[in-house]
Design an enzyme around this catalytic site. Structure first.
Site, PDB file in Angstrom:
ATOM      1  N   SER A 260      80.944  30.268  34.502  1.00 46.22           N
ATOM      2  CA  SER A 260      80.423  31.372  35.269  1.00 46.22           C
ATOM      3  C   SER A 260      79.001  31.784  34.893  1.00 46.22           C
ATOM      4  O   SER A 260      78.343  32.472  35.668  1.00 46.22           O
ATOM      5  CB  SER A 260      81.355  32.579  35.101  1.00 46.22           C
ATOM      6  OG  SER A 260      81.349  33.035  33.757  1.00 46.22           O
TER       7      SER A 260
ATOM      8  N   LYS B 145      73.189  38.012  30.790  1.00 46.99           N
ATOM      9  CA  LYS B 145      74.181  37.775  31.843  1.00 46.99           C
ATOM     10  C   LYS B 145      74.597  39.136  32.385  1.00 46.99           C
ATOM     11  O   LYS B 145      74.748  40.097  31.617  1.00 46.99           O
ATOM     12  CB  LYS B 145      75.385  37.033  31.243  1.00 46.99           C
ATOM     13  CG  LYS B 145      76.455  36.668  32.262  1.00 46.99           C
ATOM     14  CD  LYS B 145      77.551  35.802  31.635  1.00 46.99           C
ATOM     15  CE  LYS B 145      78.619  35.415  32.653  1.00 46.99           C
ATOM     16  NZ  LYS B 145      79.688  34.555  32.081  1.00 46.99           N
TER      17      LYS B 145
ATOM     18  N   SER C  50      82.624  28.948  30.138  1.00 46.66           N
ATOM     19  CA  SER C  50      81.491  29.462  30.919  1.00 46.66           C
ATOM     20  C   SER C  50      80.137  29.476  30.237  1.00 46.66           C
ATOM     21  O   SER C  50      79.131  29.742  30.881  1.00 46.66           O
ATOM     22  CB  SER C  50      81.795  30.871  31.408  1.00 46.66           C
ATOM     23  OG  SER C  50      82.622  30.784  32.535  1.00 46.66           O
TER      24      SER C  50
HETATM   25  N1  GLN Z   1      86.100  28.401  34.778  1.00 43.19           N
HETATM   26  C1  GLN Z   1      86.982  29.183  33.989  1.00 43.19           C
HETATM   27  C2  GLN Z   1      87.600  30.272  34.841  1.00 43.19           C
HETATM   28  O1  GLN Z   1      87.300  30.319  35.968  1.00 43.19           O
HETATM   29  C3  GLN Z   1      86.265  29.761  32.825  1.00 43.19           C
HETATM   30  C4  GLN Z   1      85.414  30.915  33.167  1.00 43.19           C
HETATM   31  C5  GLN Z   1      84.809  31.552  31.968  1.00 43.19           C
HETATM   32  O2  GLN Z   1      84.728  30.959  30.902  1.00 43.19           O
HETATM   33  N2  GLN Z   1      84.411  32.804  32.143  1.00 43.19           N
HETATM   34  O3  GLN Z   1      88.365  31.063  34.405  1.00 43.19           O
END
Ligand code: GLN
Length: 483
Positions: A150, A75, A174
């Site tokens: 994400s 990532k 995410s």
């Molecule tokens: N969707 C959540 C956020 O926007 C989680 C994102 C994540 O786990 N990095 O914060």
């Protein structure tokens, strides 16, 4: 080659059915062939081939580990020496880290080959990968739909067989939510299990890196390489790393599964509920005992999370000021102009929204009302889990309220987007490990089953995932056009 498991790939390399260079070339050409998915931000072709050559020698020498010569991808939140690390942001579009994240170091030491860096929501804020400066990623199961976020590039790459296994990070869901949307296996480890050193910070008390792969068996091998104490990360836990593959086949006879009542209440879509129930039925056949558990504070998870995560990100992202690294605006008039325009021009809308919310929540006079309150709620949620997990081995439920939605469908409504995380976020607040495994399809789109365990129970989760994957074939399905 692209449909083989990690152990099959390792065996093929050892028996010289193919070399690491050939394997790496095969995946690189798939990445080029499926560029439309937009799963990668950078493809590091030259360094990958060099690493593959070195791995071939290592394997020929006879003492290579299980991941030697196997292509993986990171990532784009993990710093990689010499290869751009953008974190999905215009802010870091020109950033080449002068060091490797600990996780990246671990893969290098294992002799793995890095194909490139995967697309993601800007600074890991989002649930659809639509917040990336590099554009949205397409879901291989339905290319008009999002892969989740994400870690959207990560999930899409594994589902489309552009990489056998990859890394992701999970602050509020995410790893698990994109794994669910793309029909792959994703594990968010216990907070502190995987080093955060060199993993660009979003909300430091919640962020945790973990494996994303096609099966629990492959995820076990990946986690083995990622996990471990790191003196460079003050929240990394000094506890021995167990052998994650050793207990994969343990019997599930007598396994106690708790179903949080709040996970199956009115908000859950009927088809989703039926698919999850069918998966739980499968566990009953494997010998598990099922009981309902009550977690009254779960409904407070989203509001608490969005206060805490925004507060932490407003502080973490203050380092991007146009001075030391990253984007700098043209012709600043003075220092204030340099700060304002560099940040104003390089951060996307969602990142700005969170910085605003977080700064507000932390400001004098509001701190007690918001941040402190949210931390108190966080404790209540942790206590709910502690109570629930004292009577059962694991908890199970959905990962997401529905399946992958269409690109653009929720972009105008941040609240709808935040609700995507309703089943995943509480786990981060408590710091527990949790996994998403493929458990079926609704209208051709994958569904994930969530398995939550006690602190440092990753081996148990992988065992629970593996036994299910021995009994079902959801994880073996390949999206059309990517066979
Ligand atoms: N969707 C959540 C956020 O926007 C989680 C994102 C994540 O786990 N990095 O914060």
């Amino acid at each position: 080659m692209h449909n083989l498991t990690l152990s099959e790939l390792a065996a093929g390399l050892r028996s010289q059915q193919f070399s690491s260079v050939e394997l790496t070339q095969a995946f690189l050409s798939r990445i080029h062939q499926h560029q439309d998915l937009n799963a990668f931000i950078s493809v590091s072709e030259d360094t990958a081939l060099q690493q593959a050559q070195a791995a071939d020698q290592l394997i020929a020498g006879g003492n290579a580990g299980p991941l030697a010569g196997i292509p993986i991808a990171q990532k784009d939140i993990f710093c990689t020496l010499g290869v751009k690390t953008s974190c999905g942001s215009k802010m870091l579009d020109n950033f080449i880290a002068p060091y490797n994240a600990t996780v990246v170091e671990h893969f290098n030491q294992a002799g793995a080959v890095m194909l490139g860096k995967l697309n993601m929501d800007e600074f890991a804020m989002g649930s659809s990968n639509e917040n990336s400066f590099y554009g949205p990623v397409r879901n291989p199961w339905a290319t008009d739909s999002v892969p989740g976020g994400s870690s959207g590039g990560s999930a899409a790459a594994v589902a489309a067989r552009l990489a056998p296994a990859v890394t992701g990070t999970d602050t509020g869901g995410s790893i698990r939510q994109p794994a669910a949307f793309c029909g792959i296996t994703g594990l968010k480890p216990t907070y502190g299990r995987v080093s955060r050193y060199g993993m660009i910070a979003y909300a430091s008390s919640l962020d945790q890196g973990g494996p994303m792969a096609r099966s629990a068996e492959d995820a076990a091998l990946l986690l083995q390489t990622m996990a471990g104490f790191d003196t460079k990360d003050s929240t990394s836990v000094d506890q021995p790393v167990p052998n994650y593959s050793a207990g994969l086949n343990d019997s599930l006879q007598g396994l106690k599964i708790g179903l949080p009542k709040q996970f199956f209440s009115a908000g859950l879509d009927n088809q989703m509920a039926a698919t999850i129930q069918a998966a739980i039925e499968e566990y009953r056949k494997l010998g598990a005992e099922i009981q309902e558990v009550d977690m009254p504070n779960l409904e407070l998870a989203i509001p608490a999370y969005y206060v805490i995560a925004s507060a932490e990100c407003s502080s973490n992202l203050s380092r991007y000021d146009g001075v030391r690294f990253g984007y700098r605006c043209q012709n600043p008039q003075d220092l204030a102009d340099l700060y304002t325009r560099s940040r104003g021009e390089a951060f996307g809308a969602e990142v700005k929204r969170r910085i605003l919310m977080g700064t507000y929540a932390l400001s004098a006079g509001y701190y007690d009302a918001y941040y402190l309150k949210a931390q108190q709620v966080r404790r209540l949620i942790s206590d709910d889990f502690k109570r629930a997990l004292s009577g059962v081995d694991v908890l199970m439920g959905p990962v997401t309220p529905g399946t992958a939605f269409r690109i653009g469908e929720k972009t105008d409504d941040p609240i709808q987007m935040y609700l995507e995380d309703i089943y995943t976020i509480a786990i981060n607040l408590a710091g527990l490990p949790a996994m998403s495994i493929p458990a079926g399809f609704i209208d051709g789109k994958p569904v994930g089953l969530q398995v939550i365990g006690n602190y440092f129970s990753e081996a148990k989760l992988l065992n629970v995932g593996h036994r299910y994957q021995q009994a079902t074939d959801w994880h073996l399905q390949v999206p059309k056009g990517f066979e």
